[in-house]
Design an enzyme around this catalytic site. Structure first.
Site, PDB file in Angstrom:
ATOM      1  N   LYS A  74       4.729   6.668  -7.986  1.00 59.90           N
ATOM      2  CA  LYS A  74       3.603   5.821  -8.364  1.00 59.90           C
ATOM      3  C   LYS A  74       2.482   5.935  -7.321  1.00 59.90           C
ATOM      4  O   LYS A  74       2.768   6.028  -6.129  1.00 59.90           O
ATOM      5  CB  LYS A  74       4.132   4.378  -8.405  1.00 59.90           C
ATOM      6  CG  LYS A  74       3.346   3.445  -9.284  1.00 59.90           C
ATOM      7  CD  LYS A  74       4.091   2.117  -9.437  1.00 59.90           C
ATOM      8  CE  LYS A  74       3.096   0.972  -9.480  1.00 59.90           C
ATOM      9  NZ  LYS A  74       3.696  -0.323  -9.774  1.00 59.90           N
ATOM     10  N   LYS A 132      13.087  -1.500   0.393  1.00 60.39           N
ATOM     11  CA  LYS A 132      12.213  -1.909   1.492  1.00 60.39           C
ATOM     12  C   LYS A 132      12.989  -2.203   2.770  1.00 60.39           C
ATOM     13  O   LYS A 132      12.494  -1.948   3.859  1.00 60.39           O
ATOM     14  CB  LYS A 132      11.405  -3.152   1.108  1.00 60.39           C
ATOM     15  CG  LYS A 132      10.221  -2.875   0.202  1.00 60.39           C
ATOM     16  CD  LYS A 132       9.232  -4.025   0.323  1.00 60.39           C
ATOM     17  CE  LYS A 132       8.009  -3.826  -0.532  1.00 60.39           C
ATOM     18  NZ  LYS A 132       7.066  -4.956  -0.388  1.00 60.39           N
ATOM     19  N   LYS A 191      -0.806   2.046  -2.424  1.00 59.17           N
ATOM     20  CA  LYS A 191      -1.656   1.821  -1.262  1.00 59.17           C
ATOM     21  C   LYS A 191      -0.871   2.027   0.024  1.00 59.17           C
ATOM     22  O   LYS A 191      -1.463   2.116   1.092  1.00 59.17           O
ATOM     23  CB  LYS A 191      -2.294   0.430  -1.313  1.00 59.17           C
ATOM     24  CG  LYS A 191      -1.352  -0.717  -1.563  1.00 59.17           C
ATOM     25  CD  LYS A 191      -2.136  -1.985  -1.926  1.00 59.17           C
ATOM     26  CE  LYS A 191      -1.239  -3.027  -2.571  1.00 59.17           C
ATOM     27  NZ  LYS A 191      -1.976  -4.090  -3.228  1.00 59.17           N
TER      28      LYS A 191
END
Ligand code: TRP
Length: 338
Positions: free
Chosen positions: A200, A117, A203
């Site tokens: 995966k 991230k 969202k």
């Protein structure tokens, strides 16, 4: 080790809408665990974690209520489980601070989620993003939770939670925090992107075609499944035949999870079918299973006052557990007035 009451805790970030991946991978299991009588269940919308990266305040506010509606529409009963948003229970942040003083920089630097991230520009990432796993450990340990259902990607954070519990217990010579067990989601229920079977379903994927949102309407669900990436081969006659075919495997897994049958069963029923036949059956099944949930979500979201009432009640119940644990932790550490 003292005996700890069996207690399940898990959290989902209110950063964007719920996807089919959240439903099949997390929510369904949360509901099963809620309905087993052997433990208490506590489920949390982790809004403090969401803001470790930028969130538009109005979006965050709406997403938290929508996630609450999602939990309930998927089957979480706010009487049976404790359901609340993290920021309402200040003990999470307070214990999180103690854990920021227990955890070591080196432990945090090894976290793959931090590395992914923060990316190349780690100097510009928030301090909160770096401390994220310490707050997550606090979420779990403030309830002395013994079991935490999470996806594979959270396994390393759960190991860190155990390291923090062990170090706290050792540093202060106590047996205060339990060594939590992770309950890792199996590959069979992991829902992958409809565009790339190796990633995966998420969202945060820039392509909306990669996921099914729990709020998608019937036509959108059908179109996304029809356009899902596959290969030109028909479905094989046994599971092994899916080994090198991640996209095909993903659609079979989704079918199995929605129909509550094994992947073997799906293969047995659809062996030899082309995707032009299988995809419409999957779309029908998905619409049949998801539309009652999205209708219930819409009904609940239309009544924000009721959602706020439920969340206030959930937070009150959560605090009743968290407050005495924080008090004892403060006493152990030596805080005057704890
Ligand atoms: N990090 C988790 C995720 O992104 C969310 C989370 C925060 C969580 N605190 C938690 C999950 C505590 C389980 C237990 O999926």
């Amino acid at each position: 080790m003292p005996d700890f009451t069996p207690r399940v805790f898990s959290g989902i970030q209110p950063s964007g809408g719920l996807t089919l991946g959240n439903y099949l991978g997390a929510m369904k299991r949360f509901v099963q665990m809620q309905d087993e009588a052997s433990h208490e269940t506590i489920y949390c919308m982790v809004d403090l974690h969401a803001i470790t990266v930028w969130q538009d305040p109005a979006r965050l506010h709406a997403a938290t209520r929508e996630l609450c509606a999602g939990f309930i529409a998927c089957g979480i009963d706010p009487e049976k489980s404790i359901l609340f948003n993290q920021s309402r229970v200040p003990e999470h942040a307070q214990l999180g601070w103690l854990f920021s003083c227990v955890a070591r920089m080196g432990w945090m630097q090894r976290m793959t989620q931090w590395k992914d991230k923060a990316g190349k520009n780690a100097q510009n990432a928030s301090l909160g993003l770096f401390a994220y796993p310490a707050l997550m450990a606090a979420d779990i340990l403030i309830y002395h939770a013994t079991h935490v259902p999470v996806g594979e990607d959270q396994k390393q954070h759960l190991e860190l939670t155990r390291d923090i519990a062990v170090k706290f217990n050792n540093d202060f010579g106590v047996d205060f925090f339990p060594i939590t067990e992770s309950v890792i989601e199996g590959a069979a229920t992991r829902v992958m992107s409809l565009r790339d079977g190796s990633r995966k379903m998420s969202k945060s994927d820039p392509s909306d075609m990669s996921r099914i949102n729990m709020t998608d309407d019937t036509d959108t669900i059908a179109a996304k499944i029809r356009k899902a990436r596959t290969d030109p081969e028909p479905l094989p006659s046994d599971l092994k035949g899916l080994d090198e075919r991640p996209e095909a495997r993903n659609l079979v897994n989704i079918y199995a999870a929605l129909a509550d049958v094994s992947a073997e069963q799906v293969i047995a029923d659809h062996a030899g079918q082309q995707f032009s036949t299988f995809k419409p059956s999957l779309a029908d099944l998905a619409v049949a299973k998801l539309s009652p949930i999205s209708a219930e979500m819409a009904r609940l979201t239309a009544d924000p006052a009721e959602i706020d009432r439920l969340l206030a009640r959930g937070a009150q119940r959560a605090r009743a557990v968290a407050e005495p644990v924080l008090k004892q932790a403060y006493e152990i550490v030596g805080m005057v007035g704890a």
